[in-house]
Each structure stands twice: as structure tokens, then as C-alpha cells.
Design a protein around this motif. Sequence first.
Motif, mmCIF file in Angstrom:
data_model
loop_
_atom_site.group_PDB
_atom_site.id
_atom_site.type_symbol
_atom_site.label_atom_id
_atom_site.label_comp_id
_atom_site.label_asym_id
_atom_site.label_seq_id
_atom_site.Cartn_x
_atom_site.Cartn_y
_atom_site.Cartn_z
ATOM 1 N N ALA A 1 111.906 116.662 -27.730
ATOM 2 C CA ALA A 1 113.363 116.697 -27.663
ATOM 3 C C ALA A 1 113.842 118.130 -27.509
ATOM 4 O O ALA A 1 114.791 118.401 -26.764
ATOM 5 C CB ALA A 1 113.974 116.053 -28.905
ATOM 6 N N ALA A 2 113.179 119.065 -28.187
ATOM 7 C CA ALA A 2 113.555 120.469 -28.071
ATOM 8 C C ALA A 2 113.390 120.961 -26.637
ATOM 9 O O ALA A 2 114.160 121.803 -26.172
ATOM 10 C CB ALA A 2 112.721 121.313 -29.026
ATOM 11 N N HIS A 3 112.420 120.432 -25.925
ATOM 12 C CA HIS A 3 112.211 120.819 -24.528
ATOM 13 C C HIS A 3 113.462 120.525 -23.703
ATOM 14 O O HIS A 3 113.854 121.328 -22.862
ATOM 15 C CB HIS A 3 111.007 120.077 -23.947
ATOM 16 N N VAL B 1 106.531 128.174 -24.547
ATOM 17 C CA VAL B 1 105.607 127.398 -23.725
ATOM 18 C C VAL B 1 106.148 127.334 -22.305
ATOM 19 O O VAL B 1 107.336 127.100 -22.088
ATOM 20 C CB VAL B 1 105.431 125.965 -24.285
ATOM 21 N N SER B 2 105.272 127.575 -21.348
ATOM 22 C CA SER B 2 105.668 127.426 -19.950
ATOM 23 C C SER B 2 104.760 126.401 -19.285
ATOM 24 O O SER B 2 103.652 126.150 -19.739
ATOM 25 C CB SER B 2 105.603 128.769 -19.210
ATOM 26 N N HIS B 3 105.273 125.791 -18.225
ATOM 27 C CA HIS B 3 104.541 124.761 -17.500
ATOM 28 C C HIS B 3 104.593 125.076 -16.012
ATOM 29 O O HIS B 3 105.579 125.625 -15.531
ATOM 30 C CB HIS B 3 105.204 123.380 -17.674
ATOM 31 N N LYS C 1 105.104 120.343 -16.027
ATOM 32 C CA LYS C 1 106.449 120.045 -16.529
ATOM 33 C C LYS C 1 106.802 118.591 -16.250
ATOM 34 O O LYS C 1 107.310 117.884 -17.127
ATOM 35 C CB LYS C 1 107.475 120.975 -15.891
ATOM 36 N N ALA C 2 106.525 118.130 -15.042
ATOM 37 C CA ALA C 2 106.837 116.745 -14.676
ATOM 38 C C ALA C 2 106.058 115.769 -15.558
ATOM 39 O O ALA C 2 106.617 114.785 -16.055
ATOM 40 C CB ALA C 2 106.531 116.497 -13.205
ATOM 41 N N ARG C 3 104.762 116.038 -15.780
ATOM 42 C CA ARG C 3 103.953 115.158 -16.636
ATOM 43 C C ARG C 3 104.438 115.183 -18.079
ATOM 44 O O ARG C 3 104.545 114.141 -18.728
ATOM 45 C CB ARG C 3 102.475 115.555 -16.568
#
Length: 146
Positions: free
Chosen positions: A15-17, A25-27, A32-34
Motif C-alpha cells: 500500500a505504501a508503494h 526500493v527501485s524497480h 514494477k509491473a509485476r
Amino acid sequence: MRTGRARPSPATPGAAHFAGPPGRVSHTPEQKARFEAAVVGDLRAAAARYPADADLSSLIKDLRGVSTDFVRLWDTGIVGVHESDAKTVHHPDVGAITFDCDVLTAPGSDLRIVAYTAAPGSDAADRLRLLNVIGTRTTTKDSTLG
């Protein structure tokens, strides 16, 4: 994408994302999509298991109010759970550390254990060893480790 509305109090890292300030954290776009699909799918599964949970319903409503990405994914009807991926954490003292990230689910429960691991001999393992050496030393923006 976040909207300008007041953000909910995120109850989970997922939820924080969607609603919280950017974290460490980076994607990659694929990661990110996954990750986002897994978070939304996991919330949808929880909502199906606990349809009378007012806090969960409120969280979902709040996330719909602050994140167009959440709305887009929620409206697909996706259901699922987290499994495995990679995550890059940006540590203020040792830089970027890319971990293997596995989410372990205890069958028949809502317990999730997130295990971050680094392959022996990898750059991530070296950075973790460095963190072990510097330990809990407090550094400031202008200080050096020494």
C-alpha cells in the motif's frame, strides 16, 4: 501515478508503494509491473476472504482515491499473490544493493515472510558485508566512515 488527494495511512509496504512517499526500493519497469499486479491481486484476494473487514475496505477505497495506477489494476479484477522477484534497495551508506526477494506464504494463513538474499560472491553480498563492518555507526551527510 499518485493524485493530489490526501494519502491513506499505508498498512503494508504494498500500500505504501501506491500511497506513500517514494522509498529506497527501485524497480525496473518490468519489476514494477509485476510488483504492482501482485500487490493489487493480493489485496483483492484478501478482500474476498474478508468482505466485512471495514479497515481493509477503507484501505482499498483510500488507495483508489490516491493512485490512478492502483485504480487501473484494481479494475482489471486481477487476483494473485506475491512470489519471487528482485529488488534494489538504495542504502545511504553503501549504495544500491540488489537482492533476490522471495515472499513465503504460510498455507491457510495470512502470514507473509519476505526473504531478501544475496548470492555469495555477488556485489550485493559484498555490500552487505560492508554494512556488517560499519554496523550501527551513525553517519551524517558531511561525515565519512573511518
